[in-house]
Design a protein around this motif. Structure first.
Motif, PDB file in Angstrom:
ATOM      1  N   PHE A  15      38.894  22.121  -3.659  1.00 26.93           N
ATOM      2  CA  PHE A  15      37.523  21.654  -3.894  1.00 26.93           C
ATOM      3  C   PHE A  15      37.517  20.215  -4.387  1.00 26.93           C
ATOM      4  CE2 PHE A  15      36.542  26.309  -4.755  1.00 26.93           C
ATOM      5  CZ  PHE A  15      36.159  26.503  -3.443  1.00 26.93           C
ATOM      6  N   VAL A  16      38.385  19.940  -5.352  1.00 24.42           N
ATOM      7  CA  VAL A  16      38.417  18.583  -5.912  1.00 24.42           C
ATOM      8  C   VAL A  16      38.803  17.562  -4.847  1.00 24.42           C
ATOM      9  CG1 VAL A  16      39.661  17.059  -7.479  1.00 24.42           C
ATOM     10  CG2 VAL A  16      38.849  19.248  -8.289  1.00 24.42           C
ATOM     11  N   SER A  17      39.823  17.891  -4.043  1.00 27.20           N
ATOM     12  CA  SER A  17      40.274  16.877  -3.091  1.00 27.20           C
ATOM     13  C   SER A  17      39.262  16.670  -1.972  1.00 27.20           C
ATOM     14  CB  SER A  17      41.648  17.227  -2.519  1.00 27.20           C
ATOM     15  OG  SER A  17      41.576  18.447  -1.839  1.00 27.20           O
ATOM     16  N   SER A  18      38.388  17.674  -1.718  1.00 30.25           N
ATOM     17  CA  SER A  18      37.406  17.438  -0.671  1.00 30.25           C
ATOM     18  C   SER A  18      36.083  16.898  -1.209  1.00 30.25           C
ATOM     19  CB  SER A  18      37.170  18.705   0.140  1.00 30.25           C
ATOM     20  OG  SER A  18      36.648  19.715  -0.675  1.00 30.25           O
ATOM     21  N   THR A  19      35.888  16.908  -2.526  1.00 27.59           N
ATOM     22  CA  THR A  19      34.620  16.374  -3.037  1.00 27.59           C
ATOM     23  C   THR A  19      34.801  15.185  -3.989  1.00 27.59           C
ATOM     24  OG1 THR A  19      34.620  18.069  -4.752  1.00 27.59           O
ATOM     25  CG2 THR A  19      33.329  18.513  -2.782  1.00 27.59           C
ATOM     26  N   TRP A  20      35.573  15.361  -5.054  1.00 26.62           N
ATOM     27  CA  TRP A  20      35.610  14.318  -6.088  1.00 26.62           C
ATOM     28  C   TRP A  20      36.611  13.216  -5.798  1.00 26.62           C
ATOM     29  CZ3 TRP A  20      35.909  17.952 -10.977  1.00 26.62           C
ATOM     30  CH2 TRP A  20      34.745  18.722 -11.006  1.00 26.62           C
ATOM     31  N   LEU A  21      37.672  13.562  -5.114  1.00 23.53           N
ATOM     32  CA  LEU A  21      38.786  12.633  -4.965  1.00 23.53           C
ATOM     33  C   LEU A  21      38.389  11.333  -4.264  1.00 23.53           C
ATOM     34  CD1 LEU A  21      41.447  13.355  -6.146  1.00 23.53           C
ATOM     35  CD2 LEU A  21      42.318  13.847  -3.897  1.00 23.53           C
ATOM     36  N   HIS A  22      37.296  11.421  -3.459  1.00 22.39           N
ATOM     37  CA  HIS A  22      36.868  10.237  -2.731  1.00 22.39           C
ATOM     38  C   HIS A  22      36.351   9.147  -3.666  1.00 22.39           C
ATOM     39  CE1 HIS A  22      37.250  11.931   1.295  1.00 22.39           C
ATOM     40  NE2 HIS A  22      37.082  13.065   0.650  1.00 22.39           N
ATOM     41  N   HIS A  23      35.959   9.570  -4.873  1.00 23.76           N
ATOM     42  CA  HIS A  23      35.466   8.571  -5.830  1.00 23.76           C
ATOM     43  C   HIS A  23      36.596   7.734  -6.414  1.00 23.76           C
ATOM     44  CE1 HIS A  23      31.482  10.154  -5.540  1.00 23.76           C
ATOM     45  NE2 HIS A  23      31.886  11.357  -5.878  1.00 23.76           N
ATOM     46  N   ILE A  24      37.820   8.262  -6.378  1.00 28.89           N
ATOM     47  CA  ILE A  24      38.920   7.469  -6.951  1.00 28.89           C
ATOM     48  C   ILE A  24      39.833   6.915  -5.861  1.00 28.89           C
ATOM     49  CG2 ILE A  24      38.930   8.698  -9.153  1.00 28.89           C
ATOM     50  CD1 ILE A  24      41.550  10.075  -8.086  1.00 28.89           C
ATOM     51  N   ALA A  25      39.335   6.879  -4.616  1.00 28.35           N
ATOM     52  CA  ALA A  25      40.129   6.291  -3.546  1.00 28.35           C
ATOM     53  C   ALA A  25      40.231   4.780  -3.756  1.00 28.35           C
ATOM     54  CB  ALA A  25      39.494   6.581  -2.197  1.00 28.35           C
ATOM     55  N   VAL A  26      41.438   4.246  -3.603  1.00 29.04           N
ATOM     56  CA  VAL A  26      41.635   2.806  -3.729  1.00 29.04           C
ATOM     57  C   VAL A  26      41.825   2.222  -2.340  1.00 29.04           C
ATOM     58  CG1 VAL A  26      43.109   0.993  -4.653  1.00 29.04           C
ATOM     59  CG2 VAL A  26      42.687   3.052  -5.988  1.00 29.04           C
ATOM     60  N   GLY A  27      40.916   1.355  -1.933  1.00 31.42           N
ATOM     61  CA  GLY A  27      41.001   0.763  -0.601  1.00 31.42           C
ATOM     62  C   GLY A  27      40.989   1.811   0.497  1.00 31.42           C
ATOM     63  N   GLY A  28      40.226   2.903   0.272  1.00 31.29           N
ATOM     64  CA  GLY A  28      40.125   3.947   1.277  1.00 31.29           C
ATOM     65  C   GLY A  28      41.302   4.893   1.313  1.00 31.29           C
ATOM     66  N   ILE A  29      42.254   4.723   0.406  1.00 29.54           N
ATOM     67  CA  ILE A  29      43.427   5.595   0.388  1.00 29.54           C
ATOM     68  C   ILE A  29      43.346   6.535  -0.810  1.00 29.54           C
ATOM     69  CG2 ILE A  29      45.918   5.656   0.075  1.00 29.54           C
ATOM     70  CD1 ILE A  29      45.129   4.749   2.811  1.00 29.54           C
ATOM     71  N   MET A  30      43.452   7.837  -0.503  1.00 27.35           N
ATOM     72  CA  MET A  30      43.405   8.832  -1.562  1.00 27.35           C
ATOM     73  C   MET A  30      44.797   9.389  -1.805  1.00 27.35           C
ATOM     74  SD  MET A  30      40.245  11.143  -0.440  1.00 27.35           S
ATOM     75  CE  MET A  30      41.165  11.686   0.977  1.00 27.35           C
ATOM     76  N   PRO A  31      45.051   9.881  -3.028  1.00 26.58           N
ATOM     77  CA  PRO A  31      46.309  10.586  -3.256  1.00 26.58           C
ATOM     78  C   PRO A  31      46.227  11.973  -2.635  1.00 26.58           C
ATOM     79  CG  PRO A  31      44.966  10.666  -5.225  1.00 26.58           C
ATOM     80  CD  PRO A  31      44.220   9.824  -4.240  1.00 26.58           C
ATOM     81  N   ASN A  32      47.358  12.525  -2.273  1.00 27.84           N
ATOM     82  CA  ASN A  32      47.388  13.884  -1.736  1.00 27.84           C
ATOM     83  C   ASN A  32      47.801  14.823  -2.864  1.00 27.84           C
ATOM     84  OD1 ASN A  32      47.807  16.229  -0.345  1.00 27.84           O
ATOM     85  ND2 ASN A  32      48.704  15.224   1.423  1.00 27.84           N
ATOM     86  N   THR A  33      46.805  15.271  -3.642  1.00 31.63           N
ATOM     87  CA  THR A  33      47.115  16.046  -4.846  1.00 31.63           C
ATOM     88  C   THR A  33      47.742  17.395  -4.513  1.00 31.63           C
ATOM     89  OG1 THR A  33      44.822  16.712  -4.807  1.00 31.63           O
ATOM     90  CG2 THR A  33      45.437  15.018  -6.390  1.00 31.63           C
ATOM     91  N   THR A  34      47.344  17.971  -3.374  1.00 29.71           N
ATOM     92  CA  THR A  34      47.931  19.261  -2.983  1.00 29.71           C
ATOM     93  C   THR A  34      49.451  19.143  -2.902  1.00 29.71           C
ATOM     94  OG1 THR A  34      46.001  19.386  -1.547  1.00 29.71           O
ATOM     95  CG2 THR A  34      47.611  21.153  -1.382  1.00 29.71           C
ATOM     96  N   LEU A  35      49.893  18.039  -2.315  1.00 31.91           N
ATOM     97  CA  LEU A  35      51.328  17.827  -2.139  1.00 31.91           C
ATOM     98  C   LEU A  35      52.030  17.667  -3.490  1.00 31.91           C
ATOM     99  CD1 LEU A  35      52.615  17.773   0.609  1.00 31.91           C
ATOM    100  CD2 LEU A  35      52.722  15.310   0.483  1.00 31.91           C
ATOM    101  N   ILE A  36      51.374  16.939  -4.412  1.00 31.45           N
ATOM    102  CA  ILE A  36      52.002  16.743  -5.725  1.00 31.45           C
ATOM    103  C   ILE A  36      52.135  18.076  -6.452  1.00 31.45           C
ATOM    104  CG2 ILE A  36      51.905  15.442  -7.867  1.00 31.45           C
ATOM    105  CD1 ILE A  36      50.038  13.519  -6.563  1.00 31.45           C
ATOM    106  N   ILE A  37      51.058  18.861  -6.433  1.00 32.73           N
ATOM    107  CA  ILE A  37      51.102  20.165  -7.100  1.00 32.73           C
ATOM    108  C   ILE A  37      52.188  21.033  -6.477  1.00 32.73           C
ATOM    109  CG2 ILE A  37      49.818  22.317  -7.442  1.00 32.73           C
ATOM    110  CD1 ILE A  37      47.300  20.642  -7.697  1.00 32.73           C
ATOM    111  N   LEU A  38      52.233  21.008  -5.155  1.00 30.01           N
ATOM    112  CA  LEU A  38      53.216  21.827  -4.433  1.00 30.01           C
ATOM    113  C   LEU A  38      54.643  21.438  -4.805  1.00 30.01           C
ATOM    114  CD1 LEU A  38      53.913  23.821  -2.162  1.00 30.01           C
ATOM    115  CD2 LEU A  38      53.687  21.935  -0.566  1.00 30.01           C
ATOM    116  N   VAL A  39      54.919  20.124  -4.800  1.00 28.48           N
ATOM    117  CA  VAL A  39      56.278  19.670  -5.117  1.00 28.48           C
ATOM    118  C   VAL A  39      56.631  19.991  -6.564  1.00 28.48           C
ATOM    119  CG1 VAL A  39      57.707  17.625  -5.397  1.00 28.48           C
ATOM    120  CG2 VAL A  39      56.323  17.886  -3.358  1.00 28.48           C
ATOM    121  N   SER A  40      55.676  19.761  -7.490  1.00 25.37           N
ATOM    122  CA  SER A  40      55.929  20.073  -8.893  1.00 25.37           C
ATOM    123  C   SER A  40      56.265  21.541  -9.061  1.00 25.37           C
ATOM    124  CB  SER A  40      54.691  19.747  -9.736  1.00 25.37           C
ATOM    125  OG  SER A  40      54.280  18.433  -9.516  1.00 25.37           O
ATOM    126  N   TYR A  41      55.479  22.393  -8.402  1.00 27.17           N
ATOM    127  CA  TYR A  41      55.698  23.835  -8.520  1.00 27.17           C
ATOM    128  C   TYR A  41      57.064  24.224  -7.954  1.00 27.17           C
ATOM    129  CZ  TYR A  41      54.960  28.825  -7.948  1.00 27.17           C
ATOM    130  OH  TYR A  41      55.093  30.183  -7.993  1.00 27.17           O
TER     131      TYR A  41
END
Lengths: 171, 281
Positions: A15-41
């Motif tokens: 939900f966050v990555s499809s709604t809120w994450l666009h507000h913190i995009a830098v130069g149109g580039i967003m972080p892929n939080t799903t991937l970070i969570i997945l790798v951390s886990y």
């Protein structure tokens, strides 16, 4: 217990990555939080659990946004699987392993995603994609991974302690 | 868990085969999403609406606090603008009336006014850097189906790429594998307007496969063509900002879309079905 908590985390992240994450995009580039969570886990647990989590997270994304179901699920599954492999015995409260792993995993994941979704459709301008989409994404992921890894580390610690205590009662 | 660890390789292989199976099954051209996918989508889209609303609430509060100081100045400025716009509006109403009369004469008005449309809000966007797809809060219960044309202030915004009960996913023109049969308004030169991920970060489109004898110039307006299988003809797409030739000698044009995709928050969907099927013997 662990399954419930991580299901909630994965859904929350979707939900966050499809709604809120666009507000913190830098130069149109967003972080892929799903991937970070997945790798951390995957780093904190192991490769099989990483693969299961990757498959589920990718499936959610596929079901909602994908044209064909299964592509992201498979990619994420492999990402989780391979992220859980190399750092079996590292100090888990150290940031070096997650930083290296997130960088490698993001690069590998985005690169494969590019090959499957774009290169095979005839978009051959690899260098340009690498510079405008993949590398900025990796950089952003690296910054965020420090915070996300910490959060997952704390959550996982809480769950582990709780399970330990419950096992103690059983005996 | 023990079992899975013991048969790790088979487990991974199994998941891989499952993925390939799903891809093969859902990748067919005539695939329609089933009950499971629709119901999962139903739950997920409601979650997205909730999150979008929470996000908007915070954004509004934040905006309000930030702008408190400028409110008075802004108020005065807006009042002036209202007056100015009121004058404009009167003029435009007059022009619209005149336009309607003229269009009626040309038999165009009837043709366009018959489109049934549904308005929708944009709820969420794809959560990665590769795609520009977005979710809207209307779905099959508002008669929306796949491949319907999506309009936004300015012109064509894209098409519906998948539909659930209460949501639909829209593929905007900017998306890398979006393609629209298009033509120049002035001369009728044909081409295909496609999304290009290198241009889409600047909000631009690319027109490929331009007719060899097409007469196109910088500044020409591009509209949807009669040859399009899914879009109604004559909808505005954008205007040409650059013309060029690829290494292979194909002509191409860079098109600036008339829709501002960065500011998009609501869209209009034409619910009339323009899709026609090519019958093959």
């Amino acid at each position: 217990m662990r399954i419930v908590v991580y299901s909630i985390i994965i859904l929350f992240d979707f939900f966050v990555s499809s709604t809120w994450l666009h507000h913190i995009a830098v130069g149109g580039i967003m972080p892929n939080t799903t991937l970070i969570i997945l790798v951390s886990y995957a780093l904190l647990r192991d490769d099989v659990e990483g693969a299961i989590m990757g498959f589920c997270a990718g499936l959610i994304h596929d079901i909602f946004f994908g044209q064909t179901i299964g592509m992201t699920a498979m990619l994420m599954m492999f990402t989780g699987f391979f992220a859980g492999k190399p750092f079996r015995d590292f100090f888990k409260d150290n940031y070096i392993a997650p930083i290296i792993m997130v960088a490698v995993a993001t690069l590998a994941y985005e690169f494969t995603y590019f090959i499957l979704n774009f290169l095979l459709l005839g978009r051959t301008n690899l260098i340009r994609y690498l510079g405008t989409v993949i590398l900025p994404g990796v950089a952003y992921n690296l910054v965020l991974c420090i915070f996300v890894y910490r959060a997952i580390y704390i959550i996982d610690g809480l769950i582990s302690r709780r399970e330990e205590r419950r096992r103690g009662f059983m005996k | 868990m023990e079992f899975l660890h013991k048969h790790k390789k088979f487990f991974i292989l199994g998941l891989m085969i499952l993925s390939f199976g799903l891809m093969a099954f859902t990748g067919r051209a005539n695939y329609e999403q089933g009950v499971i996918r629709s119901s999962v989508g139903f739950v997920l889209s409601n979650g997205q609406v909730l999150f979008a609303n929470i996000g908007n609430w915070f954004a509004d509060r934040f905006e309000f606090l930030r702008n408190m100081n400028d409110l008075h100045a802004e108020n005065t400025r807006l009042q002036e603008e209202v007056n100015r716009l009121q004058t404009d509006l009167d003029r435009l109403l007059y022009l619209e009336e005149e336009n309607r009369m003229l269009a009626e004469i040309m038999d165009l008005y009837r043709h366009y006014a018959d489109y049934d449309t549904v308005g929708a809000n944009i709820v969420a966007r794809a959560g990665n850097n590769w795609h520009d797809t977005f979710t809207i809060d209307r779905g099959s219960n508002d008669n929306i189906s796949v491949n319907m044309a999506v309009l936004a202030p300015g012109g064509l915004a894209g098409r519906v790429s998948s539909v659930g009960f209460n949501y639909a996913v829209v593929m905007p023109l900017l998306e890398d594998n979006s393609a629209v049969a298009a033509q120049g308004l002035r001369t009728g030169g044909w081409g295909v307007v496609q999304g290009d991920i290198n241009l889409s970060s600047q909000g631009l489109l690319r027109m490929n496969y331009i007719d060899a004898d097409a007469d196109l110039a910088i500044g020409d307006e591009i509209i949807t063509s009669q040859t399009s299988a899914i879009f109604p003809p004559g909808i505005r797409i954008g205007e040409i900002t650059e013309l060029g030739q690829t290494a292979g000698g194909m002509r191409y044009a860079v098109v600036r879309p008339s829709v501002d995709f960065g500011q998009l928050s609501a869209v209009l969907i034409i619910t009339d079905d323009f899709e026609f099927e090519f019958v093959s013997e």
